[in-house]
Design a protein around this motif. Structure first.
Motif, PDB file in Angstrom:
ATOM      1  N   LEU A  24     -24.295 143.269 -11.729  1.00 20.02           N
ATOM      2  CA  LEU A  24     -24.239 144.889 -11.661  1.00 20.02           C
ATOM      3  C   LEU A  24     -22.970 145.197 -11.554  1.00 20.02           C
ATOM      4  CD1 LEU A  24     -27.174 145.168  -8.747  1.00 20.02           C
ATOM      5  CD2 LEU A  24     -27.228 146.041 -11.335  1.00 20.02           C
ATOM      6  N   ASN A  25     -21.964 144.540 -10.717  1.00 25.18           N
ATOM      7  CA  ASN A  25     -20.850 145.111 -10.488  1.00 25.18           C
ATOM      8  C   ASN A  25     -19.555 144.487 -11.175  1.00 25.18           C
ATOM      9  OD1 ASN A  25     -21.835 147.409  -8.412  1.00 25.18           O
ATOM     10  ND2 ASN A  25     -22.603 145.372  -7.638  1.00 25.18           N
ATOM     11  N   GLY A  26     -19.671 143.022 -11.649  1.00 26.93           N
ATOM     12  CA  GLY A  26     -18.628 142.317 -12.086  1.00 26.93           C
ATOM     13  C   GLY A  26     -18.045 141.414 -10.983  1.00 26.93           C
ATOM     14  N   SER A  27     -17.328 140.669 -11.422  1.00 26.16           N
ATOM     15  CA  SER A  27     -17.130 139.428 -10.456  1.00 26.16           C
ATOM     16  C   SER A  27     -15.978 139.869  -9.567  1.00 26.16           C
ATOM     17  CB  SER A  27     -16.609 138.131 -11.380  1.00 26.16           C
ATOM     18  OG  SER A  27     -15.377 138.366 -11.755  1.00 26.16           O
ATOM     19  N   THR A  43     -17.501 142.012  -6.877  1.00 25.86           N
ATOM     20  CA  THR A  43     -18.424 141.488  -5.857  1.00 25.86           C
ATOM     21  C   THR A  43     -17.749 140.528  -5.022  1.00 25.86           C
ATOM     22  OG1 THR A  43     -20.244 141.925  -7.482  1.00 25.86           O
ATOM     23  CG2 THR A  43     -20.683 140.215  -6.001  1.00 25.86           C
ATOM     24  N   TYR A  44     -16.981 139.784  -5.487  1.00 29.98           N
ATOM     25  CA  TYR A  44     -16.200 138.831  -4.716  1.00 29.98           C
ATOM     26  C   TYR A  44     -15.503 139.386  -3.792  1.00 29.98           C
ATOM     27  CZ  TYR A  44     -16.905 134.167  -6.982  1.00 29.98           C
ATOM     28  OH  TYR A  44     -17.553 133.108  -7.374  1.00 29.98           O
ATOM     29  N   GLU A  45     -14.762 140.420  -4.041  1.00 29.04           N
ATOM     30  CA  GLU A  45     -13.782 141.096  -2.975  1.00 29.04           C
ATOM     31  C   GLU A  45     -14.427 141.970  -2.054  1.00 29.04           C
ATOM     32  OE1 GLU A  45     -11.086 143.706  -5.192  1.00 29.04           O
ATOM     33  OE2 GLU A  45     -10.060 142.027  -6.365  1.00 29.04           O
ATOM     34  N   THR A  46     -15.656 142.645  -2.423  1.00 26.87           N
ATOM     35  CA  THR A  46     -16.691 143.163  -1.168  1.00 26.87           C
ATOM     36  C   THR A  46     -17.124 142.286  -0.145  1.00 26.87           C
ATOM     37  OG1 THR A  46     -17.246 144.924  -2.804  1.00 26.87           O
ATOM     38  CG2 THR A  46     -18.654 144.640  -1.114  1.00 26.87           C
ATOM     39  N   ALA A  47     -17.427 141.068  -0.940  1.00 26.32           N
ATOM     40  CA  ALA A  47     -18.212 140.006   0.165  1.00 26.32           C
ATOM     41  C   ALA A  47     -17.098 139.255   0.757  1.00 26.32           C
ATOM     42  CB  ALA A  47     -18.862 138.772  -0.991  1.00 26.32           C
ATOM     43  N   MET A  48     -15.976 139.040   0.294  1.00 26.88           N
ATOM     44  CA  MET A  48     -14.868 138.368   1.041  1.00 26.88           C
ATOM     45  C   MET A  48     -14.379 139.243   2.206  1.00 26.88           C
ATOM     46  SD  MET A  48     -12.993 135.656   0.916  1.00 26.88           S
ATOM     47  CE  MET A  48     -11.725 135.050   1.977  1.00 26.88           C
ATOM     48  N   GLN A  49     -14.293 140.663   1.956  1.00 31.13           N
ATOM     49  CA  GLN A  49     -13.727 141.410   3.076  1.00 31.13           C
ATOM     50  C   GLN A  49     -14.939 141.575   4.173  1.00 31.13           C
ATOM     51  OE1 GLN A  49     -13.269 145.191   1.022  1.00 31.13           O
ATOM     52  NE2 GLN A  49     -10.925 144.435   0.111  1.00 31.13           N
ATOM     53  N   ALA A  50     -16.168 141.633   3.619  1.00 30.76           N
ATOM     54  CA  ALA A  50     -17.190 141.688   4.702  1.00 30.76           C
ATOM     55  C   ALA A  50     -17.352 140.479   5.690  1.00 30.76           C
ATOM     56  CB  ALA A  50     -18.681 141.907   3.911  1.00 30.76           C
ATOM     57  N   THR A  62     -24.565 146.602  -0.584  1.00 30.40           N
ATOM     58  CA  THR A  62     -23.803 147.672  -1.512  1.00 30.40           C
ATOM     59  C   THR A  62     -23.528 147.217  -2.864  1.00 30.40           C
ATOM     60  OG1 THR A  62     -21.588 147.160  -0.589  1.00 30.40           O
ATOM     61  CG2 THR A  62     -22.864 148.779   0.385  1.00 30.40           C
ATOM     62  N   VAL A  63     -23.336 145.677  -2.863  1.00 28.09           N
ATOM     63  CA  VAL A  63     -23.311 145.088  -4.369  1.00 28.09           C
ATOM     64  C   VAL A  63     -24.212 144.203  -4.698  1.00 28.09           C
ATOM     65  CG1 VAL A  63     -20.598 145.299  -4.108  1.00 28.09           C
ATOM     66  CG2 VAL A  63     -21.676 143.449  -3.207  1.00 28.09           C
ATOM     67  N   PHE A  64     -25.142 144.211  -4.136  1.00 29.19           N
ATOM     68  CA  PHE A  64     -26.487 143.606  -4.320  1.00 29.19           C
ATOM     69  C   PHE A  64     -27.447 144.556  -4.858  1.00 29.19           C
ATOM     70  CE2 PHE A  64     -26.641 139.055  -2.610  1.00 29.19           C
ATOM     71  CZ  PHE A  64     -25.315 138.638  -2.705  1.00 29.19           C
TER      72      PHE A  64
END
Length: 697
Positions: free
Chosen positions: A361-364, A367-374, A341-343
């Motif tokens: 695309l989405n800012g750091s 992107t970091y927070e989405t990846a971290m939660q996943a 979703t953020v790639f």
């Protein structure tokens, strides 16, 4: 020890008003943080730094539990006597000029120690920098008061250092760089009385301390140290600056010669569950990692998610992880779907997660927070390793939010940081209270992660101490072992192996012969192939002396070997005929009595390569079977023992029992100096002793 750490009042003997002098620095540090009464002692002053000064220790009023001494070395003996008469229970001697200076100083130190023995007063030091207690803001030390300006950051790691200057300088370094919070730092110097074991025992029960790091140049009582470390769930990390080599002196066996260079101490530490560091910063990094994740149980898993802003760093991380027993997590489909979703559509996510296209695309932050939660929601992830940059490229992150996400998921978070100097420093200062270990090198970050995640579980003693005592008692009463009480020096190979066999160690079939005809009868009993050996008094290493003939396959070979040995030995020795034991793996096992550690057991790669390759491990006897199996698992050649490439898997329990027996035998008979089984051949996976040596005092 309570009066050292929680004194109701402190006398400073050698206090002075001269700025910059040690006696003044001690008083200034006490004035800044200690809330109890302070009593400077110096007949030359009426007051120092606002405190009433006293002529002598005997004039100091109550309460006083501790005296800090900073006077010339020759004055210290009288000061200690005065403190004992005054009823002061503890003294920190921060003066130098004792055993570290030579014979005169050593004699002075011994005189003071004798006073302690006679009076019961406890002595900390000399030649030390005392105690720093950061949570209490107590500094009982000559460390420069500028330490207050750097900010004493409380933490849950306590350090014990034998070096005085190291303790002070290292403390300032750690605090000023903002990477580590400290509970207590104890500088113990020459260890005249109070030693690392006394302090370790106190810190084990200290509620402020969750992890303990030590720099030591010697271990006062290694067995007590081991017992303390095994008694606590608190992690202990040691940097050992002095290695025991005494066991290798006048070595007559491979076992003893391989014990030099700290191998014995390293084995003892591993047996006790102590983590060994190779440098000061590694000691600090291991300790702070344990401190930050003190709540994490051992062996929680080794699968890691790597979140990076650069693919190159992700590749390097994966390479280093492999060397430290870590694996890249295999993400679940739901995790990959969330990452997508953020790639960008053209880039499928993978581990390591290269987030740069998503950041564009989405800012750091998103992107970091989405990846971290996943990744934190993925049950296939045991820990997270994030790469951050401070100071440009629009790579700002919300570290606090990511730390909360990891904490809620119960997964340790590690961080590699690079960037502008000041921004990196602020990032590190932010991370410290969040409980996130931050590193400037990927290698050190992965090293600490591997150390934490692969930390062995505490051993449950399957063989209680009483069982070891009973085994040892039975050995002392075995009539077959009477030879150990009636001989001295080296026992020959035949007698040595008879001793081993009597204890339950499998040995090769063999017969001693004098003439060729006897050798023929032995060959008829055993069958070819055979091994023919010469036994000469005082010759331990037969191969190097051309006293071993292998692969004897016929009567003609046998006659030639016997004749050759008779000529080589010139009628001085005896001949041993053995059934040749086939096996691809040769190990060495043995026992050595170390001057400091006492009875110790060794296991390693054997045969002619024993000393050349030096793949050996040691343990302190008596061993439990769990201890022995852990020793075997520390060998570099362990894949061979597990059945690597056609090798027969070794019966590790049988091998472990041999190590236990060797330890018990050495404990049962104090006159045994060394035992050497080399080689111990693995025949179809079962260990068989084909050569043996017992050396008595």
């Amino acid at each position: 020890m309570e009066f050292f750490f929680r004194p109701r009042g402190i006398a400073v003997v050698g206090a002075t008003a001269s700025k910059g002098k040690g006696g003044n620095l001690i008083v200034l540090n006490l004035k800044k943080g200690y809330f109890g009464p302070v009593y400077p002692v110096n007949p030359g002053y009426d007051e120092i730094e606002g405190f009433t000064c006293y002529l002598s220790v005997s004039d100091v009023p109550d309460p006083v539990d501790l005296a800090i001494v900073f006077v010339a070395a020759h004055m210290v003996p009288q000061v200690i006597e005065d403190c004992a008469q005054r009823g002061i229970p503890g003294v920190m001697i921060q003066s130098a000029g004792f055993s570290e200076t030579g014979t005169t100083g050593a004699a002075l130190q011994e005189k003071i120690r004798q006073t302690a023995r006679e009076t019961g007063i406890r002595l900390w030091g000399p030649n030390c920098m005392g105690l720093v207690d950061v949570p209490s803001q107590w500094i009982f030390s000559t460390v420069t008061p500028t330490i207050w300006d750097t900010g004493l950051t409380p933490g849950n790691v306590s350090l014990i250092a034998q070096s005085g200057m190291l303790a002070g300088a290292f403390l300032i370094d750690l605090i000023s760089h903002g990477t580590m919070g400290i509970a207590k730092v104890c500088s113990i110097g020459n260890k005249m009385d109070v030693d690392e074991n006394d302090l370790l025992e106190w810190l084990i029960h200290d509620p402020d301390t969750a992890a303990i790091g030590l720099y030591l140049e010697s271990l006062t009582d290694c067995r007590r140290f081991m017992a303390l470390c095994r008694s606590t769930p608190k992690p202990v990390v040691i940097l050992n600056g002095g290695k025991t080599a005494g066991g290798a002196a006048a070595a007559q066996s491979h076992t003893a010669s391989l014990s030099a260079g700290g191998a014995l101490v390293a084995g003892a530490m591993a047996q006790a569950g102590v983590i060994t560091a190779d440098g000061f910063y590694q000691l600090a990094d291991f300790s702070r990692t344990f401190g930050m994740y003190a709540h994490l149980p051992p062996r929680t898993g080794n699968r890691v998610a790597v979140l990076t802003y650069t693919g190159a760093a992700g590749i390097v991380s994966a390479d280093i992880m492999d060397r430290h027993g870590l694996e890249l997590s295999q993400f679940r489909d739901t995790t990959l779907e969330t990452l997508q979703t953020v790639f960008p559509e053209w880039m499928p996510p993978a581990n390591p997660v290269d987030m740069w296209p998503g950041i564009i695309l989405n800012g750091s932050k998103k992107t970091y927070e989405t990846a971290m939660q996943a990744v934190c929601a993925d049950p296939a992830v045991d820990a997270v390793f994030i790469h951050c940059f401070a100071g440009g490229f629009s790579l700002e992150v919300d570290l606090e939010k990511m730390a909360d996400t990891a904490r809620e998921a119960g997964k340790p978070l590690f961080c590699w940081i690079s960037g502008e100097r000041d921004r990196v420093y602020r990032f590190q200062k932010t991370a410290q209270p969040l409980g996130v270990p931050v590193f400037r090198e990927i290698m050190r970050a992965v090293e600490c992660m591997g150390m934490l995640l692969n930390r062995p579980c505490p051993k449950i003693e399957t063989d209680p101490e009483t069982a070891a005592e009973e085994r040892i008692r039975r050995l002392t009463q075995d009539p077959r072992l009477a030879v150990l009480a009636s001989n001295t020096g080296e026992l020959d190979e035949l007698v040595s192996k008879q001793v081993l066999k009597a204890c339950g160690i499998p040995v090769v079939e063999e017969k001693q012969v004098t003439f060729f005809e006897e050798a023929q009868r032995a060959a008829a009993d055993f069958g070819f192939p055979l091994v023919v050996k010469g036994m000469v008094a005082g010759v331990s290493h037969k191969t190097e002396s051309s006293l071993v003939h292998l692969g004897i396959a016929s009567d003609q070979d046998l006659a030639s070997a016997v004749t050759t040995l008779q000529q080589t030995m010139e009628g001085r020795g005896r001949i041993l005929i053995q059934k040749q034991v086939p096996g691809k793996i040769e190990l060495v096992a043995g026992f050595v009595r170390d001057p400091r550690l006492g009875p110790c057991v060794m296991c390693g790669l054997g045969g002619i390569f024993a000393e050349a390759l030096n793949d050996t491990v040691f343990g302190v006897a008596p061993l439990t079977l769990a201890d022995a199996l852990a020793m075997i698992d520390r060998l570099k050649c362990r894949p061979m023992l597990d059945g690597y490439r056609g090798y027969d898997p070794v019966d590790k329990n049988a091998l472990g029992r041999i190590l236990v027996i060797l330890g018990d035998l050495g404990c049962a008979y104090p006159d045994i100096r060394e035992i050497d089984i080399n080689p111990l051949i693995m025949h179809k996976g079962d260990p068989v002793a084909v050569d043996g040596l017992v050396v008595l005092a």
